[in-house]
Design a protein around this motif. Structure first.
Motif, PDB file in Angstrom:
ATOM      1  N   LEU A   1       0.860  -1.169   0.000  1.00 54.98           N
ATOM      2  CA  LEU A   1       0.000   0.000   0.000  1.00 54.98           C
ATOM      3  C   LEU A   1       0.900   1.225   0.000  1.00 54.98           C
ATOM      4  O   LEU A   1       1.837   1.309   0.799  1.00 54.98           O
ATOM      5  N   ALA A   2       0.649   2.159  -0.907  1.00 55.69           N
ATOM      6  CA  ALA A   2       1.454   3.382  -1.005  1.00 55.69           C
ATOM      7  C   ALA A   2       0.526   4.580  -1.061  1.00 55.69           C
ATOM      8  O   ALA A   2      -0.571   4.496  -1.605  1.00 55.69           O
ATOM      9  N   GLY A   3       0.959   5.683  -0.492  1.00 54.11           N
ATOM     10  CA  GLY A   3       0.156   6.900  -0.514  1.00 54.11           C
ATOM     11  C   GLY A   3       1.012   8.117  -0.740  1.00 54.11           C
ATOM     12  O   GLY A   3       2.222   8.096  -0.521  1.00 54.11           O
ATOM     13  N   SER A   4       0.380   9.165  -1.216  1.00 50.49           N
ATOM     14  CA  SER A   4       1.088  10.431  -1.364  1.00 50.49           C
ATOM     15  C   SER A   4       0.127  11.580  -1.133  1.00 50.49           C
ATOM     16  O   SER A   4      -1.071  11.473  -1.403  1.00 50.49           O
ATOM     17  N   LEU A   5       0.650  12.648  -0.611  1.00 50.75           N
ATOM     18  CA  LEU A   5      -0.094  13.875  -0.401  1.00 50.75           C
ATOM     19  C   LEU A   5       0.783  15.010  -0.885  1.00 50.75           C
ATOM     20  O   LEU A   5       1.950  15.103  -0.488  1.00 50.75           O
ATOM     21  N   THR A   6       0.233  15.837  -1.750  1.00 51.22           N
ATOM     22  CA  THR A   6       0.966  16.963  -2.303  1.00 51.22           C
ATOM     23  C   THR A   6       0.184  18.235  -2.016  1.00 51.22           C
ATOM     24  O   THR A   6      -1.031  18.271  -2.213  1.00 51.22           O
TER      25      THR A   6
ATOM     26  N   SER B   1      -4.339   3.565 -13.035  1.00 55.20           N
ATOM     27  CA  SER B   1      -3.378   2.469 -12.975  1.00 55.20           C
ATOM     28  C   SER B   1      -2.027   3.009 -13.402  1.00 55.20           C
ATOM     29  O   SER B   1      -1.931   3.840 -14.308  1.00 55.20           O
ATOM     30  N   SER B   2      -1.011   2.537 -12.723  1.00 57.24           N
ATOM     31  CA  SER B   2       0.362   2.965 -12.967  1.00 57.24           C
ATOM     32  C   SER B   2       1.199   1.727 -13.288  1.00 57.24           C
ATOM     33  O   SER B   2       1.075   0.704 -12.615  1.00 57.24           O
ATOM     34  N   PHE B   3       2.007   1.844 -14.316  1.00 53.75           N
ATOM     35  CA  PHE B   3       2.876   0.739 -14.719  1.00 53.75           C
ATOM     36  C   PHE B   3       4.327   1.198 -14.726  1.00 53.75           C
ATOM     37  O   PHE B   3       4.617   2.349 -15.057  1.00 53.75           O
ATOM     38  N   LEU B   4       5.212   0.298 -14.342  1.00 55.22           N
ATOM     39  CA  LEU B   4       6.652   0.565 -14.311  1.00 55.22           C
ATOM     40  C   LEU B   4       6.967   1.777 -13.443  1.00 55.22           C
ATOM     41  O   LEU B   4       7.681   2.690 -13.840  1.00 55.22           O
ATOM     42  N   ASP B   5       6.400   1.773 -12.224  1.00 57.55           N
ATOM     43  CA  ASP B   5       6.631   2.817 -11.226  1.00 57.55           C
ATOM     44  C   ASP B   5       6.289   4.216 -11.739  1.00 57.55           C
ATOM     45  O   ASP B   5       6.978   5.179 -11.482  1.00 57.55           O
ATOM     46  N   GLY B   6       5.193   4.319 -12.491  1.00 50.17           N
ATOM     47  CA  GLY B   6       4.723   5.620 -12.948  1.00 50.17           C
ATOM     48  C   GLY B   6       5.177   6.018 -14.335  1.00 50.17           C
ATOM     49  O   GLY B   6       4.810   7.089 -14.819  1.00 50.17           O
ATOM     50  N   LEU B   7       5.954   5.204 -14.983  1.00 52.45           N
ATOM     51  CA  LEU B   7       6.412   5.548 -16.336  1.00 52.45           C
ATOM     52  C   LEU B   7       5.220   5.647 -17.286  1.00 52.45           C
ATOM     53  O   LEU B   7       5.131   6.553 -18.103  1.00 52.45           O
TER      54      LEU B   7
ATOM     55  N   GLY C   1      -2.478   3.974  -3.424  1.00 54.15           N
ATOM     56  CA  GLY C   1      -2.301   2.917  -4.412  1.00 54.15           C
ATOM     57  C   GLY C   1      -1.985   1.586  -3.776  1.00 54.15           C
ATOM     58  O   GLY C   1      -1.431   1.515  -2.671  1.00 54.15           O
ATOM     59  N   ARG C   2      -2.339   0.532  -4.492  1.00 55.30           N
ATOM     60  CA  ARG C   2      -2.055  -0.822  -4.016  1.00 55.30           C
ATOM     61  C   ARG C   2      -1.501  -1.624  -5.183  1.00 55.30           C
ATOM     62  O   ARG C   2      -2.049  -1.602  -6.279  1.00 55.30           O
ATOM     63  N   GLY C   3      -0.417  -2.318  -4.930  1.00 51.29           N
ATOM     64  CA  GLY C   3       0.221  -3.140  -5.949  1.00 51.29           C
ATOM     65  C   GLY C   3       1.720  -3.074  -5.799  1.00 51.29           C
ATOM     66  O   GLY C   3       2.252  -2.793  -4.729  1.00 51.29           O
ATOM     67  N   SER C   4       2.396  -3.322  -6.886  1.00 48.85           N
ATOM     68  CA  SER C   4       3.859  -3.286  -6.888  1.00 48.85           C
ATOM     69  C   SER C   4       4.321  -2.174  -7.823  1.00 48.85           C
ATOM     70  O   SER C   4       3.512  -1.532  -8.484  1.00 48.85           O
TER      71      SER C   4
ATOM     72  N   LEU D   1      -2.793  -0.132  -8.795  1.00 45.60           N
ATOM     73  CA  LEU D   1      -4.108   0.499  -8.906  1.00 45.60           C
ATOM     74  C   LEU D   1      -4.148   1.678  -7.947  1.00 45.60           C
ATOM     75  O   LEU D   1      -3.662   1.580  -6.815  1.00 45.60           O
ATOM     76  N   ILE D   2      -4.764   2.776  -8.365  1.00 48.70           N
ATOM     77  CA  ILE D   2      -4.698   4.019  -7.603  1.00 48.70           C
ATOM     78  C   ILE D   2      -6.086   4.657  -7.509  1.00 48.70           C
ATOM     79  O   ILE D   2      -6.850   4.624  -8.464  1.00 48.70           O
ATOM     80  N   VAL D   3      -6.389   5.249  -6.367  1.00 43.70           N
ATOM     81  CA  VAL D   3      -7.533   6.149  -6.207  1.00 43.70           C
ATOM     82  C   VAL D   3      -6.963   7.515  -5.822  1.00 43.70           C
ATOM     83  O   VAL D   3      -5.943   7.595  -5.135  1.00 43.70           O
ATOM     84  N   PHE D   4      -7.597   8.566  -6.287  1.00 48.49           N
ATOM     85  CA  PHE D   4      -7.048   9.896  -6.017  1.00 48.49           C
ATOM     86  C   PHE D   4      -8.148  10.934  -5.872  1.00 48.49           C
ATOM     87  O   PHE D   4      -9.282  10.744  -6.311  1.00 48.49           O
TER      88      PHE D   4
END
Length: 121
Positions: free
Chosen positions: A3-8, A90-96, A53-56, A61-64
């Motif tokens: 599980l990953a999160g960010s706040l900007t 959805s994010s692939f390859l660490d956001g690429l 986000g949840r995954g690798s 997969l991300i909600v925002f």
């Protein structure tokens, strides 16, 4: 799976007469997703964006949710109703590679889908 999160959060304020090319613009992928680019502009702004986000790193997969305001600096302390948008992505390859489906809540209630590249260096 992790599980990953960010706040900007960001804000800007100007002084004096500001030419149109130096105003702050909000709306679109880099600010309030779900709103059309350049929906709001002004000589002051604030913005907050959150993601969960949840995954690798390979696929996530991300909600925002995004909220922001841009306008006359005299209105900074009483901006009225801010722009808002929420969505999933959805994010692939660490956001690429990223694909988002965003729903604008205010001022425009619209659905937007965006595919974009955002390489991290």
């Amino acid at each position: 799976r992790t599980l990953a999160g960010s706040l900007t959060a960001s804000a800007g304020y100007s002084a004096g007469t500001v030419p149109v090319q130096r105003l702050f613009y909000l709306g679109g992928l880099q600010s309030v997703r779900g709103q059309t680019a350049l929906t709001a502009r002004g000589d002051a702004f604030w913005l907050a964006r959150g993601e969960l986000g949840r995954g690798s790193a390979a696929a996530r997969l991300i909600v925002f949710g995004d909220v922001g305001w841009a306008g006359d600096r005299k209105e900074w302390s009483r901006p009225g109703r801010p722009m808002t948008g929420v969505g999933v992505g959805s994010s692939f390859l660490d956001g690429l590679i990223r694909f988002d489906v965003a729903r604008g809540l205010y001022p425009a209630r619209q659905l937007r889908a965006d595919l974009y590249l955002e390489a991290k260096f």
